[in-house]
Every structure is written in structure tokens, then in C-alpha cells.
Motif scaffolding. Sequence first.
Motif, PDB file in Angstrom:
ATOM      1  N   PHE A   1       0.839  -1.189   0.000  1.00 42.32           N
ATOM      2  CA  PHE A   1       0.000   0.000   0.000  1.00 42.32           C
ATOM      3  C   PHE A   1       0.878   1.244   0.000  1.00 42.32           C
ATOM      4  O   PHE A   1       1.891   1.296   0.689  1.00 42.32           O
ATOM      5  CB  PHE A   1      -0.893   0.021   1.254  1.00 42.32           C
ATOM      6  CG  PHE A   1      -1.679  -1.238   1.425  1.00 42.32           C
ATOM      7  CD1 PHE A   1      -2.826  -1.460   0.695  1.00 42.32           C
ATOM      8  CD2 PHE A   1      -1.242  -2.218   2.308  1.00 42.32           C
ATOM      9  CE1 PHE A   1      -3.543  -2.631   0.847  1.00 42.32           C
ATOM     10  CE2 PHE A   1      -1.960  -3.388   2.467  1.00 42.32           C
ATOM     11  CZ  PHE A   1      -3.106  -3.602   1.742  1.00 42.32           C
ATOM     12  N   SER A   2       0.472   2.221  -0.758  1.00 42.45           N
ATOM     13  CA  SER A   2       1.229   3.466  -0.812  1.00 42.45           C
ATOM     14  C   SER A   2       1.029   4.257   0.476  1.00 42.45           C
ATOM     15  O   SER A   2      -0.080   4.358   0.981  1.00 42.45           O
ATOM     16  CB  SER A   2       0.777   4.302  -2.002  1.00 42.45           C
ATOM     17  OG  SER A   2       1.377   5.572  -1.953  1.00 42.45           O
ATOM     18  N   GLU A   3       2.110   4.810   0.970  1.00 39.84           N
ATOM     19  CA  GLU A   3       2.022   5.674   2.149  1.00 39.84           C
ATOM     20  C   GLU A   3       2.259   7.129   1.796  1.00 39.84           C
ATOM     21  O   GLU A   3       1.926   8.013   2.568  1.00 39.84           O
ATOM     22  CB  GLU A   3       3.027   5.212   3.202  1.00 39.84           C
ATOM     23  CG  GLU A   3       2.727   3.832   3.741  1.00 39.84           C
ATOM     24  CD  GLU A   3       3.754   3.377   4.751  1.00 39.84           C
ATOM     25  OE1 GLU A   3       4.553   4.201   5.234  1.00 39.84           O
ATOM     26  OE2 GLU A   3       3.768   2.175   5.054  1.00 39.84           O
TER      27      GLU A   3
ATOM     28  N   ALA B   1      -5.585   7.507   0.035  1.00 39.54           N
ATOM     29  CA  ALA B   1      -5.480   6.411   1.000  1.00 39.54           C
ATOM     30  C   ALA B   1      -5.704   5.028   0.385  1.00 39.54           C
ATOM     31  O   ALA B   1      -5.325   4.026   0.981  1.00 39.54           O
ATOM     32  CB  ALA B   1      -6.466   6.641   2.142  1.00 39.54           C
ATOM     33  N   MET B   2      -6.324   4.957  -0.783  1.00 38.25           N
ATOM     34  CA  MET B   2      -6.592   3.662  -1.416  1.00 38.25           C
ATOM     35  C   MET B   2      -5.686   3.436  -2.630  1.00 38.25           C
ATOM     36  O   MET B   2      -6.099   2.887  -3.640  1.00 38.25           O
ATOM     37  CB  MET B   2      -8.063   3.584  -1.840  1.00 38.25           C
ATOM     38  CG  MET B   2      -9.045   3.677  -0.695  1.00 38.25           C
ATOM     39  SD  MET B   2      -9.020   2.222   0.351  1.00 38.25           S
ATOM     40  CE  MET B   2     -10.022   1.123  -0.614  1.00 38.25           C
ATOM     41  N   THR B   3      -4.430   3.834  -2.530  1.00 30.95           N
ATOM     42  CA  THR B   3      -3.474   3.651  -3.622  1.00 30.95           C
ATOM     43  C   THR B   3      -2.584   2.453  -3.303  1.00 30.95           C
ATOM     44  O   THR B   3      -2.061   2.324  -2.202  1.00 30.95           O
ATOM     45  CB  THR B   3      -2.622   4.920  -3.817  1.00 30.95           C
ATOM     46  OG1 THR B   3      -3.494   6.016  -4.096  1.00 30.95           O
ATOM     47  CG2 THR B   3      -1.649   4.756  -4.964  1.00 30.95           C
ATOM     48  N   TYR B   4      -2.436   1.577  -4.299  1.00 29.45           N
ATOM     49  CA  TYR B   4      -1.682   0.344  -4.133  1.00 29.45           C
ATOM     50  C   TYR B   4      -0.313   0.440  -4.801  1.00 29.45           C
ATOM     51  O   TYR B   4      -0.137   1.159  -5.770  1.00 29.45           O
ATOM     52  CB  TYR B   4      -2.435  -0.827  -4.779  1.00 29.45           C
ATOM     53  CG  TYR B   4      -3.834  -0.991  -4.273  1.00 29.45           C
ATOM     54  CD1 TYR B   4      -4.083  -1.621  -3.061  1.00 29.45           C
ATOM     55  CD2 TYR B   4      -4.913  -0.523  -5.003  1.00 29.45           C
ATOM     56  CE1 TYR B   4      -5.378  -1.780  -2.593  1.00 29.45           C
ATOM     57  CE2 TYR B   4      -6.213  -0.683  -4.542  1.00 29.45           C
ATOM     58  CZ  TYR B   4      -6.441  -1.310  -3.332  1.00 29.45           C
ATOM     59  OH  TYR B   4      -7.714  -1.464  -2.874  1.00 29.45           O
ATOM     60  N   LYS B   5       0.629  -0.359  -4.294  1.00 34.46           N
ATOM     61  CA  LYS B   5       1.929  -0.510  -4.932  1.00 34.46           C
ATOM     62  C   LYS B   5       1.897  -1.807  -5.742  1.00 34.46           C
ATOM     63  O   LYS B   5       1.506  -2.863  -5.222  1.00 34.46           O
ATOM     64  CB  LYS B   5       3.033  -0.582  -3.888  1.00 34.46           C
ATOM     65  CG  LYS B   5       3.267   0.743  -3.197  1.00 34.46           C
ATOM     66  CD  LYS B   5       4.166   0.668  -1.987  1.00 34.46           C
ATOM     67  CE  LYS B   5       5.451  -0.040  -2.150  1.00 34.46           C
ATOM     68  NZ  LYS B   5       6.324   0.069  -0.951  1.00 34.46           N
TER      69      LYS B   5
ATOM     70  N   ASN C   1       9.571  -4.429 -14.277  1.00 34.88           N
ATOM     71  CA  ASN C   1      10.128  -4.850 -12.993  1.00 34.88           C
ATOM     72  C   ASN C   1      10.324  -3.671 -12.045  1.00 34.88           C
ATOM     73  O   ASN C   1      11.228  -3.666 -11.217  1.00 34.88           O
ATOM     74  CB  ASN C   1      11.437  -5.604 -13.181  1.00 34.88           C
ATOM     75  CG  ASN C   1      11.470  -6.882 -12.379  1.00 34.88           C
ATOM     76  OD1 ASN C   1      10.437  -7.382 -11.950  1.00 34.88           O
ATOM     77  ND2 ASN C   1      12.645  -7.417 -12.180  1.00 34.88           N
ATOM     78  N   LYS C   2       9.469  -2.654 -12.173  1.00 33.93           N
ATOM     79  CA  LYS C   2       9.525  -1.475 -11.310  1.00 33.93           C
ATOM     80  C   LYS C   2       8.228  -1.349 -10.532  1.00 33.93           C
ATOM     81  O   LYS C   2       7.171  -1.795 -10.981  1.00 33.93           O
ATOM     82  CB  LYS C   2       9.740  -0.211 -12.140  1.00 33.93           C
ATOM     83  CG  LYS C   2      11.096  -0.177 -12.800  1.00 33.93           C
ATOM     84  CD  LYS C   2      11.319   1.111 -13.526  1.00 33.93           C
ATOM     85  CE  LYS C   2      12.716   1.087 -14.125  1.00 33.93           C
ATOM     86  NZ  LYS C   2      13.071   2.321 -14.761  1.00 33.93           N
ATOM     87  N   ILE C   3       8.310  -0.709  -9.380  1.00 33.15           N
ATOM     88  CA  ILE C   3       7.135  -0.444  -8.561  1.00 33.15           C
ATOM     89  C   ILE C   3       6.395   0.756  -9.147  1.00 33.15           C
ATOM     90  O   ILE C   3       6.996   1.796  -9.406  1.00 33.15           O
ATOM     91  CB  ILE C   3       7.523  -0.145  -7.098  1.00 33.15           C
ATOM     92  CG1 ILE C   3       8.268  -1.323  -6.473  1.00 33.15           C
ATOM     93  CG2 ILE C   3       6.287   0.241  -6.280  1.00 33.15           C
ATOM     94  CD1 ILE C   3       7.437  -2.565  -6.265  1.00 33.15           C
ATOM     95  N   ILE C   4       5.091   0.589  -9.353  1.00 26.87           N
ATOM     96  CA  ILE C   4       4.243   1.688  -9.787  1.00 26.87           C
ATOM     97  C   ILE C   4       3.098   1.822  -8.794  1.00 26.87           C
ATOM     98  O   ILE C   4       2.875   0.938  -7.966  1.00 26.87           O
ATOM     99  CB  ILE C   4       3.704   1.468 -11.225  1.00 26.87           C
ATOM    100  CG1 ILE C   4       2.849   0.196 -11.266  1.00 26.87           C
ATOM    101  CG2 ILE C   4       4.840   1.412 -12.226  1.00 26.87           C
ATOM    102  CD1 ILE C   4       2.089   0.048 -12.565  1.00 26.87           C
ATOM    103  N   TYR C   5       2.369   2.912  -8.877  1.00 26.11           N
ATOM    104  CA  TYR C   5       1.276   3.181  -7.945  1.00 26.11           C
ATOM    105  C   TYR C   5      -0.023   3.287  -8.723  1.00 26.11           C
ATOM    106  O   TYR C   5      -0.098   4.019  -9.713  1.00 26.11           O
ATOM    107  CB  TYR C   5       1.549   4.478  -7.180  1.00 26.11           C
ATOM    108  CG  TYR C   5       2.817   4.395  -6.368  1.00 26.11           C
ATOM    109  CD1 TYR C   5       2.789   3.916  -5.068  1.00 26.11           C
ATOM    110  CD2 TYR C   5       4.039   4.759  -6.918  1.00 26.11           C
ATOM    111  CE1 TYR C   5       3.955   3.816  -4.322  1.00 26.11           C
ATOM    112  CE2 TYR C   5       5.210   4.653  -6.183  1.00 26.11           C
ATOM    113  CZ  TYR C   5       5.152   4.181  -4.883  1.00 26.11           C
ATOM    114  OH  TYR C   5       6.306   4.071  -4.150  1.00 26.11           O
ATOM    115  N   ARG C   6      -1.048   2.555  -8.269  1.00 24.85           N
ATOM    116  CA  ARG C   6      -2.351   2.580  -8.918  1.00 24.85           C
ATOM    117  C   ARG C   6      -3.452   2.530  -7.872  1.00 24.85           C
ATOM    118  O   ARG C   6      -3.336   1.833  -6.866  1.00 24.85           O
ATOM    119  CB  ARG C   6      -2.538   1.380  -9.859  1.00 24.85           C
ATOM    120  CG  ARG C   6      -1.659   1.379 -11.087  1.00 24.85           C
ATOM    121  CD  ARG C   6      -2.078   2.499 -12.028  1.00 24.85           C
ATOM    122  NE  ARG C   6      -1.290   2.507 -13.236  1.00 24.85           N
ATOM    123  CZ  ARG C   6      -0.137   3.134 -13.396  1.00 24.85           C
ATOM    124  NH1 ARG C   6       0.382   3.805 -12.377  1.00 24.85           N
ATOM    125  NH2 ARG C   6       0.497   3.116 -14.538  1.00 24.85           N
TER     126      ARG C   6
END
Length: 97
Positions: A42-44, A49-53, A60-65
Motif C-alpha cells: 500500500f502506498s504511504e 489512502a486507497m493507492t496500491y503498490k 520490474n519497477k514499482i508503480i502506484y495505482r
Amino acid sequence: LGHTPDISMIYRFKFYDRVYFKRVDSRGEDASDESAGRFVGFSESVGHAMTYKVLDEDTNKIIYRSRIRLATLDPNRQIDDDDAVNQGNGNDNGEEV
């Protein structure tokens, strides 16, 4: 008084569940605008507040959705063949769950 946070997002996904997410350049609700990845947390500090990693399988990179969906519940046949879908559900005998 205090504020009660919404924790409903905690129970939707397990670590490393295979998920689909919309590409940044996508427009509309077409399934071909999706890419596959893995839920990793979960994104901090990004988004609301409802954004996921998500670990993007292509880069192969972390993105936020903020909008993702489980690949095992509704497979995207344009991305996955049957073997990839069955492999991603944690079922050793190859049957869909």
C-alpha cells in the motif's frame, strides 16, 4: 475526536497476488489497455489512502495505482494464456479456482 481509517483495502489482496492495472496512457475501459503485475503493498506517500503498490511485470519497477483487479477472478485473455492464469492462482494442480 478521533478518526477511524478505512481498512477495507487491506483484505482485498494478498502479497504478490497477480493483478491487472490500467496503463498510464490508456483511455476508456478496454481490457487491451491493461498490463499485469504483482500486488506488493500500500502506498504511504503517493496518491490517496486507497493507492496500491504494484510490481510491473514488464518493467520490474514499482508503480502506484488506485484501481487494480485480481487476475484470478477475471483473467484478461489478451495478456494471459490459460497456463499463466492457472499458475498465478497458487493452485499446484493447474485447475482454476
